[in-house]
Each structure stands twice: as structure tokens, then as C-alpha cells.
Design a protein around this motif. Structure first.
Motif, PDB file in Angstrom:
ATOM      1  N   GLY A 180      -2.638   8.794  -6.824  1.00  0.00           N
ATOM      2  CA  GLY A 180      -3.954   8.198  -7.027  1.00  0.00           C
ATOM      3  C   GLY A 180      -3.973   7.102  -8.064  1.00  0.00           C
ATOM      4  N   ARG A 181      -2.791   6.834  -8.686  1.00  0.00           N
ATOM      5  CA  ARG A 181      -2.744   5.800  -9.732  1.00  0.00           C
ATOM      6  C   ARG A 181      -2.622   4.393  -9.163  1.00  0.00           C
ATOM      7  NH1 ARG A 181       1.755   6.022 -12.164  1.00  0.00           N
ATOM      8  NH2 ARG A 181       2.777   7.683 -10.984  1.00  0.00           N
ATOM      9  N   MET A 182      -2.310   4.272  -7.868  1.00  0.00           N
ATOM     10  CA  MET A 182      -2.115   2.970  -7.253  1.00  0.00           C
ATOM     11  C   MET A 182      -3.295   2.656  -6.339  1.00  0.00           C
ATOM     12  SD  MET A 182       1.204   1.670  -5.128  1.00  0.00           S
ATOM     13  CE  MET A 182       1.331  -0.009  -4.519  1.00  0.00           C
ATOM     14  N   LYS A 183      -3.935   1.528  -6.569  1.00  0.00           N
ATOM     15  CA  LYS A 183      -5.095   1.142  -5.782  1.00  0.00           C
ATOM     16  C   LYS A 183      -4.639   0.554  -4.447  1.00  0.00           C
ATOM     17  CE  LYS A 183      -9.384  -1.522  -5.979  1.00  0.00           C
ATOM     18  NZ  LYS A 183     -10.196  -2.473  -6.777  1.00  0.00           N
ATOM     19  N   ILE A 184      -5.248   1.003  -3.358  1.00  0.00           N
ATOM     20  CA  ILE A 184      -4.880   0.578  -2.015  1.00  0.00           C
ATOM     21  C   ILE A 184      -6.065  -0.151  -1.367  1.00  0.00           C
ATOM     22  CG2 ILE A 184      -4.247   1.376   0.297  1.00  0.00           C
ATOM     23  CD1 ILE A 184      -1.986   1.510  -1.741  1.00  0.00           C
ATOM     24  N   ASP A 185      -5.763  -1.295  -0.762  1.00  0.00           N
ATOM     25  CA  ASP A 185      -6.778  -2.126  -0.110  1.00  0.00           C
ATOM     26  C   ASP A 185      -6.749  -1.865   1.395  1.00  0.00           C
ATOM     27  OD1 ASP A 185      -8.418  -4.099   0.908  1.00  0.00           O
ATOM     28  OD2 ASP A 185      -7.666  -5.670  -0.420  1.00  0.00           O
ATOM     29  N   VAL A 186      -7.633  -1.012   1.878  1.00  0.00           N
ATOM     30  CA  VAL A 186      -7.669  -0.637   3.290  1.00  0.00           C
ATOM     31  C   VAL A 186      -8.040  -1.830   4.161  1.00  0.00           C
ATOM     32  CG1 VAL A 186      -8.750   0.869   5.001  1.00  0.00           C
ATOM     33  CG2 VAL A 186      -8.247   1.742   2.697  1.00  0.00           C
ATOM     34  N   GLU A 187      -8.982  -2.627   3.718  1.00  0.00           N
ATOM     35  CA  GLU A 187      -9.427  -3.774   4.512  1.00  0.00           C
ATOM     36  C   GLU A 187      -8.321  -4.803   4.683  1.00  0.00           C
ATOM     37  OE1 GLU A 187     -12.185  -3.977   6.256  1.00  0.00           O
ATOM     38  OE2 GLU A 187     -12.504  -1.909   5.564  1.00  0.00           O
ATOM     39  N   ALA A 188      -7.474  -4.955   3.684  1.00  0.00           N
ATOM     40  CA  ALA A 188      -6.354  -5.897   3.803  1.00  0.00           C
ATOM     41  C   ALA A 188      -5.393  -5.440   4.895  1.00  0.00           C
ATOM     42  CB  ALA A 188      -5.623  -6.023   2.471  1.00  0.00           C
ATOM     43  N   ALA A 189      -5.167  -4.123   4.992  1.00  0.00           N
ATOM     44  CA  ALA A 189      -4.296  -3.599   6.046  1.00  0.00           C
ATOM     45  C   ALA A 189      -4.874  -3.908   7.421  1.00  0.00           C
ATOM     46  CB  ALA A 189      -4.112  -2.096   5.865  1.00  0.00           C
ATOM     47  N   LYS A 190      -6.165  -3.707   7.582  1.00  0.00           N
ATOM     48  CA  LYS A 190      -6.795  -3.995   8.868  1.00  0.00           C
ATOM     49  C   LYS A 190      -6.761  -5.492   9.184  1.00  0.00           C
ATOM     50  CE  LYS A 190      -9.964  -0.036   8.734  1.00  0.00           C
ATOM     51  NZ  LYS A 190     -11.388   0.398   8.714  1.00  0.00           N
TER      52      LYS A 190
END
Length: 671
Positions: free
Chosen positions: A378-388
């Protein structure tokens, strides 16, 4: 306290096991300065270096130096008349229908290749003695003028009699003491001139890189109060003291993948599984290896960037199908995965570091088979919209939804991995159905079930903390090295006596070598003869234990070869064709003693919940659980996602998962 630090292409992993339990740390790698990534892991772990008694390290620094051609200026010295051996190579072609095919470029060009006037015959006798005065007059000035920092010496038949190679080395060091010299007889005592030459030049080419890397790393450890044992992992599945590795650079080319195989093999062996197919899916690649009766398979036919390396390494097959592998459409409009990778910088688009191309990790985020909250705990921020966003062009091209495009990419990656496993199993006479699949690495447990199903494998064994298995393997590995020797001889009535003589000779040399590396003499030995039918071009390895050698008969030696040849080629078991010994390999091992054990994280708390995931081209309802919360013996039915701090395990529909007393998670497929 034992600590393993493994530098991968995307993340650097640390595993520490001591009186207070297991500590795991995962940080992003630093591609330009791998040792910075390793020290970042040590700092992040909060471990006082003065308390570490055993520190084992694995890195891709040697591999990268070869692949990126970032070694140091290197010269090649050989017998008069053989200057072009590195360029001529063999007549084989890796792509036989490519009209523009080019042979792999050697790491040393012709202008940096030199000759010395000498000749040793195949029986080891000296036909023309080396004149030291001529070497000092012609070779030494040329090396000085070229500004070389490393020299590879490979003389004709030096594997039989190394006297001239040793003399050339001593003369170079006398006049150029700052140059690192590698001689072929120290690398391998086996024949085949080209393979011996490339092995020596590759080792010399990366020797300054490894030498300086280890020196820099050792100095930083000392500055922080470290006084324990510092060792480095090798490609053969064992480690050596760091100082000894400064003269064996070629042995570290596959250190990370080898450590993962050893760690996984030893941990699942506690649950009585000894016939395995290991599946290591990391950020940049997938590595697969076959393990028979608890022993990973070895090979001496390893290639790096098209160049052969003639030393024993674990028989690991690698393809570009990691989490960071790029998904793309080729000129013919077909979907492809890899071999290029987004690496650690910029990484997959979902990392939010500037990645603009779709990857397998992005695909899992879209399918929701990986949760954004699971990255680095949970320490790393993930950009879901960028993946899409980066998968949209793929979806539009194939007129699919984004989820279908992502799922197609994962299925294609799985198909590529299945083919890789078939290369090391089916095509070598081993039936995958006789093995269990052991996945690890950050993405291995995510892909394992579909791959196992395609191979008709019914059992999967996932070790705890699977995402850092290579780091664990570093401290679970023995100290190990090999002696090699070529000595061709027909297999006759005195075959057993001859084997015992060769074994005794090699054992004596191994003990002396271990003494020079400051290893205790409490060694274990494994002996292998490379044998073939007379007229064949390549050999079959046949193993003999020390206990067997003491009483084995010549007839039994011949039968053992026939059985091994039959297993690979479906011929030879009852053949009366003449057989010959070619080469021999002696492995000497210093066991680490009590095996440090991993445990499942019981304090990794996530709330059990109902989830949706897109798997098999459709959305499915499933359960989210922590692996540490699963009670031993309790079965969890798929679909489900089981998380630990280092990886996510996908349990599809039709599979069940349970945790055993050794914290290995066992997946079973319904018949």
C-alpha cells in the motif's frame, strides 16, 4: 542474522531471518547504480549492519554489462594463427531463414585480438615453447598502447596443459600490474576452442565491473560497521565468498534467477515435493527451470546475447514475459507481449512515472486481478486510469473492450510461458504432468493456475513470501563450485577404474581450490561424466555418487549411460555401439547447515471481502483473503485472490487452495 539482498530489474528485495523472526523489504531498483538499490533496501529495513552475520548478494550487474556492452576495454590473446576465432565462431545460425542474419558480435573486436607464438598439442606436450622475451617485446607494448583494463588469455589446448597461459598471465601482470588477467584454464578445463574462448573473454570483459562493484559494496558495508561474512550468488545455484568472486566474474551472470530456483526448491522440499517446475515471473522476464529429486538441472550450453558460456549453470530458460513486458501490435496486426520491458524506469503506466506503453502489470490492474492497494503493502500509489488509457489503442485495434484486451494480453503471456516450459520438459523427455508447478516472483502466483491447466498439471505449490523468493534463496544456498576436465577415452573393461582415477585427481584439485577461497574442507562431492556414442557431436551427462564409484563395475557404467541416453533420445538403452568418455565435472559443496525458514505473514491484515475480477473473458465474483489468515488445512475455493505483502495468488474457478504446516500454499485442480 542472515540477510539476502537481490537486485532485480524492477525491484530490489531483502529478506532477513534471525532470532526475532523474518523481515522483508522491497524497494525500487536503481538501474544506473545497482548497489544504491541494495543499500536502500538495507536502510529501509532498519537493520543494524553490525548485527548481520551472513550477508548474501545477487545482482544483474554482470548480465547488464554484457547485454548493454558496458564492460571495460578488453584484449584477447591466443595462439598464433587463431586470432579470428571470436569472429569466425560456429557455422550454426539461430535464424536459418533470415537473409540478413549476422553472427553475434563478440565483446572483443579483431583490433583488440593478439597472438603469441607457441603450440601445445592435444596430449599436453609442448611442440613450440613460448619465448618470454618475444611476449615482452611485442604483446606488452600493444596492451599498453591500447589502454586495456582486462585481458583474456585462451591458448590452443590450454585446457590440457596451462603452462603457457600461466606464463603469459605472469608476464602481463609483471609489466601491467593494474590490468586484470583471466586465463581459460581457470575458467574451464574442457575442450572446444571457441566456447572456451568466449567464456574467457566474457569473464574478462565483466571482471573489472564485478571487481569494482564488490570493492565498492564491501567498502560501504565496512563504513556501516558490517563485520560478518559477505558472499555473492553464482549462476550454478551456489554462492562464494565475495573476494573469491572477484576472479570468477562469468559465474554471476544468472545469480538472481538461480537464487530463486534454489530458495523455492528448498522451501517446498519441506512439504515433500521434490519434482518441480519452477516459474519465476518478475518485472522484466520469466525464468523456468526443471528440478528432479530436489536437484535443479544443470547445463553447460548457456548463451548470453548469442555468445556461449562454457561453465555449469542452472538450466534456466528465460523469456521476455514479466510484469513490465510491453504489449504491442506487430506489422501484421497481431498482438504481441515482450520481449521489451518498461523496466524500473519509467515502469508500467500504472506506476505514474511516465510510462506510455501498456504492460502486463497494467493488464492485471484493469482485470482487477491485482489490487492497487497491494503494491509494496500500500506504500506505492497506482494510477488505474493511466493503465486503462494506454490499453485503449489495443482495445480499439481489435474492437474489444479494454478488459478483453487486457485479458488477451495476459492469456498470450501465459501461452508464451507454457511454450518455454515445454522446451525444458517435454522436448527433453520429461512429462510436465509428473511435476508440481512452483510459482514465485511478484507475478508468478498470478499466472500459475492457467499455465498449470494448459500443461495438465494438477498441483501448484506456492512458497510463503513468493515475491522475494530470490532474496530468500541467497541465504538458503550452499557454498558451491565446480571443477571441469576433458579427457577423451573409450569406455572399455577398465572404465570403472578410470572413473575412480579421474575423480580422485579432480577431488584433490577441488580441495586445494576451496582452501584458496578460504572455505573449510568439510566438502561434499558430486561427480558427472559427459559421455557419448563414438561419432556423436555432443555428450550426455551421467552422474555417479562417491559411494557408487567405490564399487561400480564397468558394465554398470555402460548401462548407466545407455539409460540416460534412452531417456533423452529414445535410443541407446540396449545399443552395442562403442561409447567414449569426453569430459568430467566435479561439484564441491559446503552446506550452509540449518536451513533458514520463511513463514507466512500473519500480521498482514487485509479485510476479507467479496470482489469482482475479469478472468477468462468474463467478470467473476470472488473472495479477497490474506494468505496469512488462512488456517492450516482449511480449503479456499476459487475464484479468489490471496494476498501476502510481496505477491498476489490467483485461485481460479475449479481450483482450491490450502496452507500446510510449512506455510506453503497448495493449489489443487478438480479432476
Amino acid at each position: 542474522m542472515r540477510v539476502g539482498v537481490e537486485v532485480g530489474g524492477t525491484f530490489t528485495d531483502l529478506v532477513a531471518i534471525g532470532p526475532s523472526g523474518v523481515r522483508i523489504t522491497k524497494v525500487p531498483s536503481v538501474p544506473q547504480r545497482p548497489d544504491d538499490g541494495a543499500f536502500n533496501a538495507l536502510i529501509e529495513s532498519g537493520l543494524p549492519l553490525a548485527r548481520i552475520t551472513d550477508l548474501a548478494h545477487g545482482s544483474t550487474v554482470a548480465t547488464n554489462a554484457v547485454l548493454e556492452r558496458k564492460g571495460f576495454p578488453t584484449a584477447f590473446v591466443t595462439t598464433s594463427g587463431f586470432r579470428d576465432i571470436l569472429a569466425i565462431q560456429r557455422h550454426g545460425r539461430s535464424r536459418i531463414y533470415d537473409l540478413e542474419y549476422q553472427k553475434p558480435a563478440p565483446v572483443v573486436d579483431r583490433a583488440s585480438s593478439f597472438e603469441v607464438d607457441e603450440r601445445i598439442l592435444a596430449d599436453g606436450s609442448i611442440e613450440k615453447a613460448l619465448d618470454p622475451a618475444k611476449v615482452e617485446k611485442s604483446l606488452i607494448p600493444a596492451l599498453r598502447k591500447g589502454g586495456y583494463q582486462a585481458v583474456a588469455v585462451c591458448l590452443l589446448n590450454g585446457y590440457v596443459n596451462p603452462i603457457h597461459e600461466e606464463l603469459v598471465r605472469d608476464l602481463i601482470l609483471k609489466h601491467c600490474p593494474d590490468v586484470l588477467v583471466t586465463i581459460s584454464s581457470d575458467m574451464t578445463r574442457e575442450f572446444r576452442e571457441y566456447e572456451r574462448a568466449t567464456t574467457t573473454t566474457l569473464s574478462a570483459y565483466v571482471q573489472p565491473v564485478i571487481d569494482r562493484y564488490i570493492a565498492r559494496f564491501s567498502a560501504r558495508l565496512a563504513e556501516h560497521g558490517f563485520k560478518g561474512r559477505f558472499s555473492v550468488m553464482q549462476s550454478n545455484g551456489g554462492r562464494l565468498p565475495a573476494e573469491a568472486m572477484r576472479g570468477n566474474a562469468v559465474n554471476v551472470l544468472l545469480s538472481g534467477p538461480a537464487a530463486g530456483v534454489v530458495g523455492a526448491t528448498r522451501h517446498v522440499a519441506r512439504s515433500t515435493f521434490r519434482y518441480l517446475i519452477t516459474l519465476d515471473i518478475g518485472g522484466t522476464s520469466t525464468d523456468v527451470c526443471l528440478v528432479n529429486d530436489g536437484q535443479p538441472q544443470l547445463t553447460t550450453e548457456f548463451m548470453i546475447d548469442g555468445l556461449p558460456v562454457r561453465v555449469p549453470v542452472l538450466d534456466i530458460h528465460t523469456i521476455g514475459a514479466g510484469g513490465g513486458s510491453i504489449v504491442w501490435v506487430d506489422e501484421g496486426g497481431m498482438l504481441r507481449v515482450g520481449p521489451h520491458s518498461a523496466g524500473a524506469d519509467p515502469g508500467p503506466a500504472c506506476y505514474g512515472k511516465g510510462g506510455t506503453r501498456p504492460t502486463i502489470t497494467d493488464a492485471h490492474i484493469i482485470r482487477q486481478t491485482m489490487r492497487p492497494e497491494a503494491f509494496l503493502g500500500g506504500r506505492m500509489k497506482i494510477d488505474v486510469e493511466a493503465a486503462k488509457r494506454v490499453f485503449r489503442p489495443i482495445a480499439d485495434h481489435f474492437k474489444m473492450s479494454i478488459e478483453e484486451a487486457a485479458d488477451s494480453a495476459v492469456q498470450l503471456a501465459n501461452a508464451n510461458i507454457v511454450r518455454a516450459i515445454q522446451l525444458i520438459s517435454t522436448e527433453r523427455g520429461y512429462d510436465p504432468r509428473d511435476y508440481v508447478l512452483v510459482p514465485f516472483g511478484g507475478a508468478g502466483p498470478l499466472h500459475a493456475a492457467q499455465i498449470a491447466q494448459d500443461l495438465a498439471i494438477d498441483t501448484i505449490v506456492v512458497p510463503p513470501a513468493a515475491g522475494v523468493m530470490s532474496a530468500y534463496g541467497l541465504i538458503a544456498s550452499d557454498f558451491l563450485q565446480f571443477e571441469t576436465l576433458t579427457r577423451r577415452r573409450p569406455v572399455g573393461e577398465d572404465a570403472a577404474r578410470f572413473l575412480r582415477e579421474v575423480h580422485s585427481e579432480m577431488k584433490g584439485r577441488a580441495i586445494e581450490r576451496a582452501r584458496r577461497m578460504s572455505l573449510p574442507e568439510k566438502l561434499l562431492f558430486d561427480f558427472t561424466a559427459e559421455m557419448r556414442f563414438v561419432g556423436q557431436a555432443f555428450e550426455v551427462p551421467v552422474s555417479f555418487s562417491e559411494k557408487e564409484l567405490a564399487k561400480i563395475s564397468s558394465a554398470a557404467v555402460l548401462k548407466r549411460f545407455g539409460d540416460e541416453h534412452q531417456k533423452i533420445y529414445f535410443f541407446g538403452g540396449n545399443s552395442d555401439k562403442p561409447v567414449e568418455f569426453v569430459s568430467f565435472r566435479l561439484r564441491f559443496t559446503l552446506p550452509i547447515g540449518k536451513l533458514p525458514l520463511l513463514t507466512e505473514e500473519t500480521d498482514h491484515k487485509i479485510k476479507a471481502a467479496d470482489i469482482r475480477m475479469f478472468d477468462g473473458r468474463r467478470w467473476q465474483e470472488g473472495r479477497l483473503l490474506s494468505r496469512g489468515d488462512i488456517k492450516r488445512g482449511k480449503r479456499v475455493k476459487g475464484p479468489a485472490l490471496l494476498e501476502d505483502p510481496t505477491s498476489t495468488l490467483l485461485v481460479p474457478e475449479g481450483w482450491t487452495a490450502s496452507r500446510d504446516e510449512n506455510d506453503n500454499t497448495i493449489l489443487k485442480r478438480k479432476g
